[in-house]
Motif scaffolding. Structure first.
Motif, PDB file in Angstrom:
ATOM      1  N   HIS A  35     -24.577   0.888 -34.010  1.00 48.56           N
ATOM      2  CA  HIS A  35     -24.115   2.117 -34.650  1.00 48.56           C
ATOM      3  C   HIS A  35     -22.596   2.250 -34.497  1.00 48.56           C
ATOM      4  CE1 HIS A  35     -28.298   3.431 -34.991  1.00 48.56           C
ATOM      5  NE2 HIS A  35     -28.454   3.068 -33.731  1.00 48.56           N
ATOM      6  N   ALA A  36     -22.010   3.024 -35.372  1.00 47.49           N
ATOM      7  CA  ALA A  36     -20.561   3.239 -35.305  1.00 47.49           C
ATOM      8  C   ALA A  36     -20.193   3.953 -34.003  1.00 47.49           C
ATOM      9  CB  ALA A  36     -20.102   4.071 -36.508  1.00 47.49           C
ATOM     10  N   PRO A  37     -19.027   3.668 -33.432  1.00 47.49           N
ATOM     11  CA  PRO A  37     -18.606   4.336 -32.196  1.00 47.49           C
ATOM     12  C   PRO A  37     -18.483   5.849 -32.379  1.00 47.49           C
ATOM     13  CG  PRO A  37     -17.228   2.420 -32.640  1.00 47.49           C
ATOM     14  CD  PRO A  37     -18.049   2.659 -33.878  1.00 47.49           C
ATOM     15  N   ILE A  38     -18.726   6.569 -31.288  1.00 42.78           N
ATOM     16  CA  ILE A  38     -18.534   8.016 -31.289  1.00 42.78           C
ATOM     17  C   ILE A  38     -17.051   8.346 -31.191  1.00 42.78           C
ATOM     18  CG2 ILE A  38     -19.028  10.156 -30.042  1.00 42.78           C
ATOM     19  CD1 ILE A  38     -21.594   8.795 -29.003  1.00 42.78           C
ATOM     20  N   LEU A  39     -16.356   7.654 -30.281  1.00 41.57           N
ATOM     21  CA  LEU A  39     -14.917   7.844 -30.096  1.00 41.57           C
ATOM     22  C   LEU A  39     -14.367   6.677 -29.291  1.00 41.57           C
ATOM     23  CD1 LEU A  39     -14.569   8.888 -26.904  1.00 41.57           C
ATOM     24  CD2 LEU A  39     -15.315  11.040 -27.890  1.00 41.57           C
ATOM     25  N   THR A  40     -13.044   6.638 -29.187  1.00 40.12           N
ATOM     26  CA  THR A  40     -12.366   5.583 -28.436  1.00 40.12           C
ATOM     27  C   THR A  40     -11.839   6.143 -27.123  1.00 40.12           C
ATOM     28  OG1 THR A  40     -11.720   4.441 -30.463  1.00 40.12           O
ATOM     29  CG2 THR A  40     -10.477   3.916 -28.473  1.00 40.12           C
ATOM     30  N   LEU A  41     -12.038   5.388 -26.052  1.00 39.77           N
ATOM     31  CA  LEU A  41     -11.526   5.749 -24.735  1.00 39.77           C
ATOM     32  C   LEU A  41     -10.380   4.807 -24.382  1.00 39.77           C
ATOM     33  CD1 LEU A  41     -14.959   6.113 -22.896  1.00 39.77           C
ATOM     34  CD2 LEU A  41     -13.512   7.984 -23.705  1.00 39.77           C
ATOM     35  N   THR A  42      -9.320   5.366 -23.809  1.00 38.74           N
ATOM     36  CA  THR A  42      -8.154   4.556 -23.457  1.00 38.74           C
ATOM     37  C   THR A  42      -7.858   4.691 -21.961  1.00 38.74           C
ATOM     38  OG1 THR A  42      -6.674   6.381 -24.050  1.00 38.74           O
ATOM     39  CG2 THR A  42      -7.129   4.739 -25.749  1.00 38.74           C
ATOM     40  N   PRO A  43      -7.346   3.617 -21.341  1.00 34.36           N
ATOM     41  CA  PRO A  43      -6.980   3.687 -19.924  1.00 34.36           C
ATOM     42  C   PRO A  43      -5.868   4.708 -19.707  1.00 34.36           C
ATOM     43  CG  PRO A  43      -6.981   1.420 -20.745  1.00 34.36           C
ATOM     44  CD  PRO A  43      -7.076   2.311 -21.934  1.00 34.36           C
ATOM     45  N   PRO A  44      -5.840   5.446 -18.597  1.00 32.87           N
ATOM     46  CA  PRO A  44      -6.821   5.422 -17.513  1.00 32.87           C
ATOM     47  C   PRO A  44      -7.774   6.619 -17.585  1.00 32.87           C
ATOM     48  CG  PRO A  44      -4.826   6.434 -16.723  1.00 32.87           C
ATOM     49  CD  PRO A  44      -4.624   6.186 -18.195  1.00 32.87           C
ATOM     50  N   GLU A  45      -8.355   6.894 -18.755  1.00 30.72           N
ATOM     51  CA  GLU A  45      -9.314   8.001 -18.853  1.00 30.72           C
ATOM     52  C   GLU A  45     -10.431   7.796 -17.830  1.00 30.72           C
ATOM     53  OE1 GLU A  45     -10.559   9.643 -22.682  1.00 30.72           O
ATOM     54  OE2 GLU A  45      -9.191   8.235 -23.674  1.00 30.72           O
ATOM     55  N   ASP A  46     -11.007   8.911 -17.384  1.00 25.46           N
ATOM     56  CA  ASP A  46     -12.104   8.817 -16.436  1.00 25.46           C
ATOM     57  C   ASP A  46     -13.368   9.397 -17.031  1.00 25.46           C
ATOM     58  OD1 ASP A  46     -10.578  11.157 -16.354  1.00 25.46           O
ATOM     59  OD2 ASP A  46     -11.259  11.703 -14.358  1.00 25.46           O
ATOM     60  N   VAL A  47     -14.498   8.840 -16.613  1.00 21.35           N
ATOM     61  CA  VAL A  47     -15.806   9.260 -17.106  1.00 21.35           C
ATOM     62  C   VAL A  47     -16.739   9.422 -15.909  1.00 21.35           C
ATOM     63  CG1 VAL A  47     -15.545   8.139 -19.356  1.00 21.35           C
ATOM     64  CG2 VAL A  47     -16.558   6.869 -17.462  1.00 21.35           C
ATOM     65  N   GLU A  48     -17.848  10.100 -16.141  1.00 16.43           N
ATOM     66  CA  GLU A  48     -18.868  10.296 -15.120  1.00 16.43           C
ATOM     67  C   GLU A  48     -20.113   9.506 -15.502  1.00 16.43           C
ATOM     68  OE1 GLU A  48     -21.635  14.015 -13.578  1.00 16.43           O
ATOM     69  OE2 GLU A  48     -19.580  14.411 -14.227  1.00 16.43           O
ATOM     70  N   LEU A  49     -20.699   8.802 -14.548  1.00  9.94           N
ATOM     71  CA  LEU A  49     -21.923   8.045 -14.825  1.00  9.94           C
ATOM     72  C   LEU A  49     -23.109   9.003 -14.877  1.00  9.94           C
ATOM     73  CD1 LEU A  49     -21.675   4.781 -12.674  1.00  9.94           C
ATOM     74  CD2 LEU A  49     -20.643   5.318 -14.883  1.00  9.94           C
ATOM     75  N   GLU A 208       0.735  11.797 -22.996  1.00 10.97           N
ATOM     76  CA  GLU A 208      -0.672  11.491 -23.237  1.00 10.97           C
ATOM     77  C   GLU A 208      -1.010  11.438 -24.725  1.00 10.97           C
ATOM     78  OE1 GLU A 208      -2.927  10.774 -20.638  1.00 10.97           O
ATOM     79  OE2 GLU A 208      -0.987  10.619 -19.650  1.00 10.97           O
ATOM     80  N   ALA A 209      -0.186  10.710 -25.493  1.00  9.32           N
ATOM     81  CA  ALA A 209      -0.419  10.563 -26.931  1.00  9.32           C
ATOM     82  C   ALA A 209      -1.409   9.425 -27.183  1.00  9.32           C
ATOM     83  CB  ALA A 209       0.896  10.280 -27.653  1.00  9.32           C
ATOM     84  N   GLY A 210      -2.056   9.456 -28.355  1.00 10.61           N
ATOM     85  CA  GLY A 210      -3.036   8.440 -28.686  1.00 10.61           C
ATOM     86  C   GLY A 210      -4.375   8.759 -28.034  1.00 10.61           C
ATOM     87  N   GLY A 211      -5.318   7.870 -28.184  1.00 11.43           N
ATOM     88  CA  GLY A 211      -6.644   8.106 -27.624  1.00 11.43           C
ATOM     89  C   GLY A 211      -7.364   9.238 -28.329  1.00 11.43           C
ATOM     90  N   SER A 212      -8.284   9.869 -27.614  1.00 12.06           N
ATOM     91  CA  SER A 212      -9.117  10.908 -28.226  1.00 12.06           C
ATOM     92  C   SER A 212      -8.609  12.311 -27.955  1.00 12.06           C
ATOM     93  CB  SER A 212     -10.563  10.776 -27.714  1.00 12.06           C
ATOM     94  OG  SER A 212     -10.600  10.843 -26.296  1.00 12.06           O
ATOM     95  N   GLY A 213      -7.514  12.437 -27.169  1.00 10.08           N
ATOM     96  CA  GLY A 213      -6.959  13.755 -26.906  1.00 10.08           C
ATOM     97  C   GLY A 213      -7.759  14.531 -25.877  1.00 10.08           C
ATOM     98  N   GLU A 214      -7.288  15.742 -25.560  1.00  7.89           N
ATOM     99  CA  GLU A 214      -7.922  16.599 -24.569  1.00  7.89           C
ATOM    100  C   GLU A 214      -8.327  17.919 -25.202  1.00  7.89           C
ATOM    101  OE1 GLU A 214      -5.918  15.820 -20.347  1.00  7.89           O
ATOM    102  OE2 GLU A 214      -4.437  16.473 -21.814  1.00  7.89           O
ATOM    103  N   SER A 215      -9.399  18.507 -24.691  1.00  9.41           N
ATOM    104  CA  SER A 215      -9.878  19.764 -25.268  1.00  9.41           C
ATOM    105  C   SER A 215      -8.848  20.877 -25.132  1.00  9.41           C
ATOM    106  CB  SER A 215     -11.199  20.187 -24.612  1.00  9.41           C
ATOM    107  OG  SER A 215     -11.013  20.474 -23.231  1.00  9.41           O
ATOM    108  N   THR A 216      -8.054  20.869 -24.060  1.00 10.89           N
ATOM    109  CA  THR A 216      -7.047  21.921 -23.884  1.00 10.89           C
ATOM    110  C   THR A 216      -6.047  21.954 -25.031  1.00 10.89           C
ATOM    111  OG1 THR A 216      -5.473  22.852 -22.319  1.00 10.89           O
ATOM    112  CG2 THR A 216      -5.504  20.461 -22.498  1.00 10.89           C
ATOM    113  N   ASN A 217      -5.802  20.783 -25.649  1.00  9.13           N
ATOM    114  CA  ASN A 217      -4.887  20.688 -26.789  1.00  9.13           C
ATOM    115  C   ASN A 217      -5.633  20.403 -28.094  1.00  9.13           C
ATOM    116  OD1 ASN A 217      -2.489  21.093 -25.243  1.00  9.13           O
ATOM    117  ND2 ASN A 217      -2.656  18.982 -24.504  1.00  9.13           N
ATOM    118  N   CYS A 218      -6.897  20.831 -28.145  1.00 13.06           N
ATOM    119  CA  CYS A 218      -7.717  20.711 -29.360  1.00 13.06           C
ATOM    120  C   CYS A 218      -7.833  19.258 -29.835  1.00 13.06           C
ATOM    121  CB  CYS A 218      -7.145  21.594 -30.476  1.00 13.06           C
ATOM    122  SG  CYS A 218      -7.271  23.362 -30.099  1.00 13.06           S
TER     123      CYS A 218
END
Length: 321
Positions: A35-49, A208-218
């Motif tokens: 399936h097509a990706p939901i979004l792109t993650l860029t270093p050093p973003e963090d995720v929770e397992l 912090e330009a590029g990537g998927s952005g942050e919710s605080t900045n929409c």
């Protein structure tokens, strides 16, 4: 004190395992490329397992913005889970010193008093090239976003030592304050939203330009619409892992057009310090960065005043060429 938490159901959060994105990666609907990706993650973003074990070479994860999906295991660096409360460790300096040390602690408070004023943040709508962004962004941790997006300036700042901020304790809890217990919130409320000034040394300026952005900045990703993450260390030459993160925001920078990475570049990895003034904030999203890109989840965010030490005196960054 700001009563953002009234009427919210708080759920206890068990210690979760986090991971840091090592390589540009895609978040997918299932553990496959069907399936097509939901979004792109860029270093050093963090995720929770979401699940500790791999499935078909993928980990089931949740991003800091709450998006859930699957990421290839080879793109992640797993960070062990913590529990309890955290007091950040102290780190010895590397010995770098400015030519004319302005950072004497005389007159600076060595701790932040719970009795200091914590005014409610103002609320503003950001108007940028990609559209408008509300006071709490477009979702995510709206309680924290409201504090990140304030633009008010205090009548005065409390001069505190670098260690006064770095040494603040905080609970090991969920990545959104909406999921914290009342007891966990009570640990940070006496110290969040205090106007402080801190002297330190810039280790980097990360736009912090590029990537998927942050919710605080929409989720805007244009360079003028994102936060700058700036690690502030205690001594010149200290590693980034020991830093406090201090951040400028697009809302505040609209009022400070002289604040540019180029203008501040001479004070990055320099023997000359900077003085950062702004509001204390606990950012629960970045546990995975501890010990690598920061030493604490406490930040100065947003920054509302920057001064640099130049030719033996403090200069307001608004007055730089």
């Amino acid at each position: 004190m700001l009563t953002l938490f009234a009427g919210v159901l708080y759920l206890p959060s068990a210690a979760a395992t986090d991971a840091i994105v090592k390589h540009r990666a895609t978040l997918r609907k299932d553990p496959s490329t069907h399936h097509a990706p939901i979004l792109t993650l860029t270093p050093p973003e963090d995720v929770e397992l979401v699940e500790p074990a791999q499935t078909a070479g993928y980990y089931h994860v949740r991003s800091s913005e709450g998006d859930e999906g699957w990421v290839r295991a080879r793109s992640l660096e797993i960070v062990p889970a913590q529990s309890g409360s955290t007091v950040p460790p102290s780190h010895p300096g590397s010995g770098g010193q400015p030519a004319s040390p302005p950072a004497a602690t005389t007159g600076m408070a060595s701790s932040i008093s719970p009795s200091w004023d914590k005014p409610d943040p103002n609320q503003t709508t950001f108007h940028g090239p990609d559209g408008d962004c509300a006071p709490t962004g477009d979702g995510g941790d709206t309680f924290t976003n409201a504090r990140k997006n304030r633009t008010d300036e205090p009548a005065q700042y409390h001069d505190v030592t670098w260690k006064a901020v770095q040494g603040l304790a905080y609970p090991v809890a969920g990545r959104s304050l909406a999921n914290w217990t009342a007891q966990q919130l009570a640990e940070i409320q006496p110290y969040e939203g205090v106007a402080v000034s801190v002297v330190g040394y810039l280790a980097a300026i990360k736009v912090e330009a590029g990537g998927s952005g942050e919710s605080t900045n929409c989720h805007f990703s244009n360079a003028v619409e994102v936060d700058w993450h700036m690690p502030l260390v205690e001594h010149s030459g200290d590693p980034e892992a020991t830093a406090i993160v201090v951040e400028t925001t697009p809302r505040v920078r609209q009022m400070h057009t002289k604040w540019t990475p180029g203008a501040l570049a001479p004070w990055v990895n320099s023997a000359d310090p900077v003085r950062i003034s702004g509001w204390t904030l606990l950012d629960p999203e970045h546990r995975a960065h501890l010990g690598k890109y920061r030493s604490t989840l406490w930040e100065i965010h947003p920054i509302v005043k920057i001064e640099v030490f130049h030719d033996g005196q403090w200069v307001n960054a608004d007055d730089l060429p």
